[in-house]
Each structure stands twice: as structure tokens, then as C-alpha cells.
Design a protein around this motif. Structure first.
Motif, mmCIF file in Angstrom:
data_model
loop_
_atom_site.group_PDB
_atom_site.id
_atom_site.type_symbol
_atom_site.label_atom_id
_atom_site.label_comp_id
_atom_site.label_asym_id
_atom_site.label_seq_id
_atom_site.Cartn_x
_atom_site.Cartn_y
_atom_site.Cartn_z
ATOM 1 N N LEU A 1 23.960 46.895 48.892
ATOM 2 C CA LEU A 1 23.632 48.289 48.641
ATOM 3 C C LEU A 1 22.557 48.682 49.652
ATOM 4 N N HIS A 2 22.628 49.905 50.176
ATOM 5 C CA HIS A 2 21.670 50.338 51.195
ATOM 6 C C HIS A 2 20.872 51.534 50.692
ATOM 7 N N LEU A 3 19.555 51.459 50.848
ATOM 8 C CA LEU A 3 18.637 52.512 50.432
ATOM 9 C C LEU A 3 17.845 52.963 51.650
ATOM 10 N N SER A 4 17.963 54.233 51.997
ATOM 11 C CA SER A 4 17.288 54.745 53.196
ATOM 12 C C SER A 4 16.111 55.634 52.834
ATOM 13 N N TRP B 1 26.776 53.826 60.287
ATOM 14 C CA TRP B 1 25.971 52.827 60.984
ATOM 15 C C TRP B 1 25.886 51.494 60.242
ATOM 16 N N VAL B 2 25.907 51.526 58.898
ATOM 17 C CA VAL B 2 25.741 50.277 58.138
ATOM 18 C C VAL B 2 27.068 49.696 57.665
ATOM 19 N N GLY B 3 28.160 50.445 57.841
ATOM 20 C CA GLY B 3 29.490 49.908 57.548
ATOM 21 C C GLY B 3 29.873 49.877 56.079
ATOM 22 N N THR B 4 29.220 50.696 55.248
ATOM 23 C CA THR B 4 29.571 50.787 53.836
ATOM 24 C C THR B 4 29.149 52.154 53.307
ATOM 25 N N GLU B 5 29.825 52.602 52.240
ATOM 26 C CA GLU B 5 29.452 53.863 51.612
ATOM 27 C C GLU B 5 28.606 53.654 50.356
ATOM 28 N N SER C 1 19.810 54.306 64.226
ATOM 29 C CA SER C 1 21.083 53.873 64.812
ATOM 30 C C SER C 1 20.926 52.565 65.581
ATOM 31 N N GLU C 2 19.882 52.494 66.390
ATOM 32 C CA GLU C 2 19.625 51.291 67.189
ATOM 33 C C GLU C 2 19.306 50.092 66.304
ATOM 34 N N ALA C 3 18.521 50.320 65.249
ATOM 35 C CA ALA C 3 18.148 49.227 64.346
ATOM 36 C C ALA C 3 19.336 48.723 63.538
ATOM 37 N N ALA C 4 20.284 49.628 63.230
ATOM 38 C CA ALA C 4 21.399 49.260 62.354
ATOM 39 C C ALA C 4 22.415 48.343 63.032
ATOM 40 N N ALA C 5 22.602 48.496 64.335
ATOM 41 C CA ALA C 5 23.666 47.751 65.033
ATOM 42 C C ALA C 5 23.600 46.243 64.814
ATOM 43 N N PRO C 6 22.447 45.582 64.986
ATOM 44 C CA PRO C 6 22.408 44.130 64.769
ATOM 45 C C PRO C 6 22.356 43.719 63.299
ATOM 46 N N VAL C 7 22.043 44.667 62.409
ATOM 47 C CA VAL C 7 21.958 44.368 60.970
ATOM 48 C C VAL C 7 23.331 44.412 60.315
ATOM 49 N N GLU D 1 17.206 69.785 61.069
ATOM 50 C CA GLU D 1 17.329 69.534 62.506
ATOM 51 C C GLU D 1 17.276 68.042 62.825
ATOM 52 N N LEU D 2 16.437 67.298 62.091
ATOM 53 C CA LEU D 2 16.348 65.848 62.298
ATOM 54 C C LEU D 2 17.684 65.190 62.023
ATOM 55 N N GLY D 3 18.343 65.622 60.942
ATOM 56 C CA GLY D 3 19.655 65.069 60.614
ATOM 57 C C GLY D 3 20.662 65.343 61.702
ATOM 58 N N ASP D 4 20.635 66.567 62.248
ATOM 59 C CA ASP D 4 21.548 66.920 63.328
ATOM 60 C C ASP D 4 21.225 66.146 64.600
ATOM 61 N N GLU D 5 19.915 66.023 64.887
ATOM 62 C CA GLU D 5 19.482 65.437 66.144
ATOM 63 C C GLU D 5 19.696 63.934 66.210
ATOM 64 N N PHE D 6 19.347 63.230 65.140
ATOM 65 C CA PHE D 6 19.372 61.763 65.184
ATOM 66 C C PHE D 6 20.596 61.171 64.493
ATOM 67 N N GLY D 7 21.443 62.016 63.904
ATOM 68 C CA GLY D 7 22.624 61.517 63.205
ATOM 69 C C GLY D 7 23.873 61.453 64.049
ATOM 70 N N LYS D 8 23.753 61.763 65.339
ATOM 71 C CA LYS D 8 24.927 61.863 66.204
ATOM 72 C C LYS D 8 25.377 60.522 66.756
ATOM 73 N N ALA D 9 24.460 59.569 66.829
ATOM 74 C CA ALA D 9 24.760 58.313 67.542
ATOM 75 C C ALA D 9 25.916 57.570 66.916
#
Length: 274
Positions: A93-96, A109-113, A79-85, A266-274
Motif C-alpha cells: 500500500l502506498h501513502l503519499s 510511478w509506483v505501479g499500483t492503484e 518521479s525520480e525517487a519512484a523509479a528504483p523503488v 499547479e504543482l500537480g500539473d507541473e510535477f505530475g507529467k513525468a
């Protein structure tokens, strides 16, 4: 495999990014076609030494030329890394490759689907990776083809139909190399205890895992049948497998992977909230 002609940006330049970059360059991609954002000086220096890529310390308008953005950041940093990008990469296209972070969070966070989420594993570092991929509905056939070109440089890949299946993939192949290393540790320890040197035991264990995996990959028979072929009733293999069954190793192993799947959710729940 043809070389991607597009420009690719990496957010994060660590091991997984380096595995993909190395594969792309081996396929003929030029360092000038690759932009990396990497704030850590030591990692940036390694990118320059290994690939001739001068990493950016932070996001900049240079990212706007990217056709594909690969997110190779820790889940808790996404989330923090995405804001300035995001202001520079709306048309990409975004690949995570971030473990656990779901596409609804990524898209926000990246502004596209136009997002593909993947779960690679560390054998990608030697071109023997196994990566599962999940595309959002907005991802086109051409987008998928580009992702396949990029990920195909690191080994095998497969597409899954449901995003929730990536949690199972994480438990099976994402975390899987550690299970193999765990068994290699045990086999080496056992070999030393039976009079071999550590080097001899480790060489035997690694070659056995590698050879058995190659045999399984080349065979059309199930692992159960392959196991039975090397297990004579009353023989040495039978003695070992009987001891494993008595110790409850198989159910314990299944339970361990279920714990990994739960942690992925749990990681998705924990870090996906921002």
C-alpha cells in the motif's frame, strides 16, 4: 490506538517522515519494523540518533518486506525517487505526503492503484497535526485502517470524498501554520511597539492563539458567535476589529488562501507529467 504490526518503509527521512516515525515508535513500533531510504548523510545520521534506524542510501530489495510505503519526498523529486523503488514494492500500500502530486501520477510511478494521498501539516512534529486523506478506489477498508493507525500517531485526520478537495486542504491546513506564525510575528511586533519586551509579547501571542483554538475546539458555537462574545461595541476589541475590517484583512486573507489552492493545483500539473 493499537501498534501497527506491519513493516513500513519511508522514502525520504525528513521532518514529516520523522514526525510519523516518532509517533509510531511512541506507540510501541520497533525500529526493526521501519525501513527508510534517505540519501542525505546528515538526515540519515539524525534518524540513527533519534530513532536507532539505519537508513538506506538508495532503494534496495529490503523494501520488498514493506506492507506500507510512505512517500515523504519533495513533489519535484517524486518521479525520480519512484523509479528504483517500484520494482520492490508492487504488493505494498502506498501513502503519499507529497504536496500537489495527484494519485493518477503516483499510481503510474509506483505501479499500483493501492494509493492513499494525504495532506499533513507541520504541527504533526509535536503530535498536533491535521491531516486530510484521499483513497483511490482500489484501497480496501483494511488499507484505510492501517493508514489511520499510522497518521493517527501525528494528531487528527479526516477523509475527503474528492481528490480535488486536497488542494483546498493544502491552502487551509497544509499551509495554515505559516499563517498563524505570520500573525504571531505581527502581534509580537505590535507588542514591542507598545512597550513590551519581545519575549513578553511573543509569550502572550502564542498563549492567546493556543487558548483561543482550544476554546473553539471545545465549543459548539460558531467562530462568529465566539468573536461576538469578546467584542463589546465601542470597546478595545471592537476598535481592533473595526480597523481590520477597514483594512480589508478578511477578503485579503481569503484571497491568499485561494492563491495557495491555485498553486497546489499547479504543482500537480507541473510535477505530475513525468
Amino acid at each position: 490506538m493499537s501498534t501497527p504490526s506491519q513493516h513500513i518503509a519511508f522514502i525520504g527521512g525528513g521532518n514529516m517522515a520523522s514526525a510519523i516515525i516518532g509517533g509510531l515508535i511512541r506507540q510501541g513500533m520497533k525500529p526493526a519494523q521501519i525501513t527508510v531510504v534517505e540519501p542525505f548523510a546528515e538526515t540519515a545520521a539524525k534518524l540513527l540518533k533519534d530513532f536507532g534506524i539505519s537508513a538506506l542510501p538508495s532503494a534496495s530489495p529490503a523494501l520488498a518486506q514493506a506492507d506500507l510505503v510512505v512517500w515523504a519526498v519533495k513533489p519535484q523529486m517524486f518521479s525520480e525517487a519512484a523509479a528504483p523503488v517500484m520494482p520492490h514494492t508492487g504488493n505494498a500500500l502506498h501513502l503519499s505526503v507529497a504536496a500537489g502530486i495527484r494519485t493518477d501520477s503516483i499510481s503510474r510511478w509506483v505501479g499500483t492503484e493501492r494509493v492513499v494521498r494525504c495532506m499533513p501539516n507541520t504541527p504533526a512534529l509535536v503530535g498536533q497535526g491535521m491531516t486530510a486523506l484521499y483513497p483511490c478506489p482500489s484501497v480496501s477498508a483494511a488499507d484505510k485502517a492501517l493508514v489511520e493507525q499510522v497518521i493517527g500517531t501525528t494528531g487528527q485526520y479526516l477523509w475527503v470524498a474528492q481528490e480535488s478537495q486536497l488542494d483546498a486542504v493544502t491552502a487551509l491546513s497544509g499551509s495554515g501554520p505559516a499563517y498563524v506564525f505570520y500573525f504571531l510575528e505581527a502581534m509580537t511586533e505590535a507588542g514591542v511597539g507598545m512597550g513590551l519586551s519581545a519575549e513578553q509579547a511573543y509569550q502572550l501571542a502564542v498563549a492567546t492563539f493556543s487558548g483561543a483554538s482550544s476554546l473553539a475546539a471545545a465549543s459548539t458555537e460558531s467562530p462568529e458567535v465566539l468573536r461576538q462574545r469578546v467584542t463589546s461595541k465601542g470597546g478595545t476589541t471592537y476598535a481592533a476589529l473595526t480597523a481590520m475590517e477597514a483594512a480589508g484583512i478578511k477578503p485579503a486573507f481569503v484571497k491568499a488562501m485561494q492563491a495557495a489552492e491555485l498553486r497546489a493545483r499547479e504543482l500537480g500539473d507541473e510535477f505530475g507529467k513525468a
